[in-house]
Design a protein around this motif. Structure first.
Motif, PDB file in Angstrom:
ATOM      1  N   ASN A  19       0.824  -1.206   0.000  1.00  0.00           N
ATOM      2  CA  ASN A  19       0.000   0.000   0.000  1.00  0.00           C
ATOM      3  C   ASN A  19       0.863   1.262   0.000  1.00  0.00           C
ATOM      4  N   ILE A  50      -5.261   5.033   1.109  1.00  0.00           N
ATOM      5  CA  ILE A  50      -4.646   3.743   0.791  1.00  0.00           C
ATOM      6  C   ILE A  50      -3.369   3.587   1.611  1.00  0.00           C
ATOM      7  N   TYR A  81     -12.048  -2.837  -2.945  1.00  0.00           N
ATOM      8  CA  TYR A  81     -11.093  -2.253  -3.890  1.00  0.00           C
ATOM      9  C   TYR A  81     -10.876  -3.170  -5.094  1.00  0.00           C
TER      10      TYR A  81
END
Length: 136
Positions: A19, A50, A81
């Motif tokens: 991420n 994120i 997502y």
């Protein structure tokens, strides 16, 4: 294949680091191409979130077994997502993004695959934790 606690801890850290790559793809939030192609989800605020989710994964890496339901939340978040990415891929052309910016193109090419991989990881960990809880 049996997942050891050490392997699961590493999985949470890797998920968080993946991420964190949003900082590279977004050029520290200065890449205007990523938000341009999906302003609702991938705005600079969305990209920051994120990154924050990634910090959350890392924060529980050594104590994931104490927060089973949070691991479940992580699985749901990755599922969402992943679905958003599939929808985006079905309704957009990633080559258009590559024409504007290679890092943005790479981001759109891979972010959903990453989400699906970690959805499965978080789901497996959640189910494992549920089984342990049921047996105690």
């Amino acid at each position: 294949m049996t997942l050891t606690n050490k392997t699961i801890t590493k999985g949470f850290i890797i998920a968080g680091l993946m991420n964190a790559t949003v900082l590279i793809f977004s050029k520290l939030f200065t890449n205007s191409t990523i938000p341009e192609f999906d302003p609702g989800i991938m705005s600079n605020f969305g990209l920051l979130m994120i990154f924050i989710w990634g910090l959350a994964y890392i924060s529980i890496a050594k104590n994931y077994n104490k927060v089973r339901w949070l691991v479940g939340v992580f699985a749901v978040e990755k599922l969402i997502y992943g679905c958003v990415w599939i929808n985006w891929m079905l309704n957009n052309t990633v080559s258009d993004v590559y024409e504007r910016d290679i890092l943005a193109g790479l981001f759109y090419s891979i972010y959903g695959m990453n989400d699906w991989v970690f959805f499965i990881f978080f789901l497996v960990v959640f189910v494992r934790l549920a089984k342990v809880k049921d047996n105690s």
